[in-house]
Design a protein around this motif. Sequence first.
Motif, PDB file in Angstrom:
ATOM      1  N   LEU A 133       0.406  -1.009  -0.074  1.00  0.00           N
ATOM      2  CA  LEU A 133       0.148  -0.229  -0.176  1.00  0.00           C
ATOM      3  C   LEU A 133       1.024   1.329   0.296  1.00  0.00           C
ATOM      4  N   GLN A 134       0.130   2.297  -0.919  1.00  0.00           N
ATOM      5  CA  GLN A 134       0.887   3.335  -0.789  1.00  0.00           C
ATOM      6  C   GLN A 134       0.390   5.103  -0.188  1.00  0.00           C
ATOM      7  N   MET A 135       0.722   5.774  -0.192  1.00  0.00           N
ATOM      8  CA  MET A 135       0.104   7.323   0.378  1.00  0.00           C
ATOM      9  C   MET A 135      -1.802   6.788  -0.598  1.00  0.00           C
ATOM     10  N   LYS A 136      -0.998   7.130  -1.684  1.00  0.00           N
ATOM     11  CA  LYS A 136      -1.839   7.423  -2.904  1.00  0.00           C
ATOM     12  C   LYS A 136      -2.686   6.579  -3.500  1.00  0.00           C
ATOM     13  N   ASP A 137      -2.860   5.329  -2.497  1.00  0.00           N
ATOM     14  CA  ASP A 137      -3.612   4.523  -2.507  1.00  0.00           C
ATOM     15  C   ASP A 137      -5.342   4.732  -2.132  1.00  0.00           C
ATOM     16  N   SER A 138      -5.171   6.304  -0.836  1.00  0.00           N
ATOM     17  CA  SER A 138      -6.240   6.443  -0.308  1.00  0.00           C
ATOM     18  C   SER A 138      -6.756   7.040  -1.234  1.00  0.00           C
ATOM     19  N   ALA A 139      -7.943   6.215  -1.373  1.00  0.00           N
ATOM     20  CA  ALA A 139      -9.926   6.365  -2.466  1.00  0.00           C
ATOM     21  C   ALA A 139     -10.825   5.226  -1.814  1.00  0.00           C
ATOM     22  N   SER A 140     -11.712   5.430  -2.283  1.00  0.00           N
ATOM     23  CA  SER A 140     -12.836   5.067  -2.642  1.00  0.00           C
ATOM     24  C   SER A 140     -12.321   4.136  -4.061  1.00  0.00           C
ATOM     25  N   TYR A 141     -13.548   2.918  -3.374  1.00  0.00           N
ATOM     26  CA  TYR A 141     -13.366   1.256  -4.590  1.00  0.00           C
ATOM     27  C   TYR A 141     -14.323   1.129  -4.721  1.00  0.00           C
ATOM     28  N   PHE A 142     -15.104   1.039  -5.683  1.00  0.00           N
ATOM     29  CA  PHE A 142     -16.430   0.075  -5.787  1.00  0.00           C
ATOM     30  C   PHE A 142     -16.276  -1.271  -6.149  1.00  0.00           C
ATOM     31  N   CYS A 143     -17.347  -2.256  -5.939  1.00  0.00           N
ATOM     32  CA  CYS A 143     -16.985  -3.071  -6.940  1.00  0.00           C
ATOM     33  C   CYS A 143     -18.708  -2.805  -7.964  1.00  0.00           C
ATOM     34  N   ALA A 144     -18.300  -3.270  -9.238  1.00  0.00           N
ATOM     35  CA  ALA A 144     -19.727  -2.646 -10.114  1.00  0.00           C
ATOM     36  C   ALA A 144     -19.899  -4.601 -10.456  1.00  0.00           C
ATOM     37  N   VAL A 145     -21.223  -4.766 -10.680  1.00  0.00           N
ATOM     38  CA  VAL A 145     -21.200  -6.403 -11.590  1.00  0.00           C
ATOM     39  C   VAL A 145     -21.912  -5.755 -12.759  1.00  0.00           C
ATOM     40  N   ARG A 146     -21.268  -6.841 -14.733  1.00  0.00           N
ATOM     41  CA  ARG A 146     -21.714  -6.321 -15.696  1.00  0.00           C
ATOM     42  C   ARG A 146     -22.938  -7.876 -15.307  1.00  0.00           C
ATOM     43  N   ARG A 147     -23.933  -6.981 -16.033  1.00  0.00           N
ATOM     44  CA  ARG A 147     -25.234  -7.856 -15.757  1.00  0.00           C
ATOM     45  C   ARG A 147     -25.869  -8.712 -17.181  1.00  0.00           C
ATOM     46  N   GLY A 148     -24.658  -8.428 -17.766  1.00  0.00           N
ATOM     47  CA  GLY A 148     -25.414  -8.586 -19.678  1.00  0.00           C
ATOM     48  C   GLY A 148     -24.045  -8.243 -20.831  1.00  0.00           C
ATOM     49  N   ASN A 149     -24.224  -8.705 -21.459  1.00  0.00           N
ATOM     50  CA  ASN A 149     -23.028  -8.726 -22.819  1.00  0.00           C
ATOM     51  C   ASN A 149     -23.145  -7.763 -23.721  1.00  0.00           C
ATOM     52  N   TYR A 150     -24.749  -8.037 -23.375  1.00  0.00           N
ATOM     53  CA  TYR A 150     -24.721  -7.101 -24.524  1.00  0.00           C
ATOM     54  C   TYR A 150     -25.407  -5.685 -24.011  1.00  0.00           C
TER      55      TYR A 150
END
Lengths: 113, 111
Positions: free
Chosen positions: B78-95
Amino acid sequence: DAGVTQSPTHLIKTRGQQVTLRCSPKSGHDTVSWYQQALGQGPQFIFQYYEEEERQRGNFPDRFSGHQFPNYSSELNVNALLLGDSALYLCASSTPGHQETQYFGPGTRLLVL
Amino acid sequence: GQSLEQPSEVTAVEGAIVQINCTYQTSGFYGLSWYQQHDGGAPTFLSYNGLDGLEETGRFSSFLSRSDSYGYLLLQELQMKDSASYFCAVRRGNYGQNFVFGPGTRLSVLP
């Protein structure tokens, strides 16, 4: 190589007014998606445009509409603004072959008074 | 309905390793993405898992288990610059890009 650009950066409107936000995708990208991000929350998908047509839509009312132009740039229009529409509006672009990778613009921060 | 759960906050020190978990319940699942967002900035793509297992990209790794509806993002050195918000996101379809984002995890890296 320019990334995704959005304009304006900030905007203040009053309830009932209408607003248009603009987005230019990253060079080589033809798919544009719009998201709404309230403070402290994750982005919420509004809709996606591809080949000048709305291809997917999230759970947003018809007050939210959009358009994509032949050069792939896009507009987001919101009518009859509500206080709850205050948020950061993000545009993201991608290519059909790599839809899992979205490139986001800096966003437009909209404040509705 | 759609729901993703992530811890709201995580704190760690420089040089440490941190894991941010994400569980999801969505109608339709095609893959799990991770994004980083610094205050006032745009989300930046970090990683994507379309299949079960581990994906490694430099100091960042991401894992997916479809059977458990679970994934995680692992940040090493870890580095100081890693301080941030992290989001997971589900991809619901190929189209089309119908992504459902989680509420985000705010990571604070201390010296």
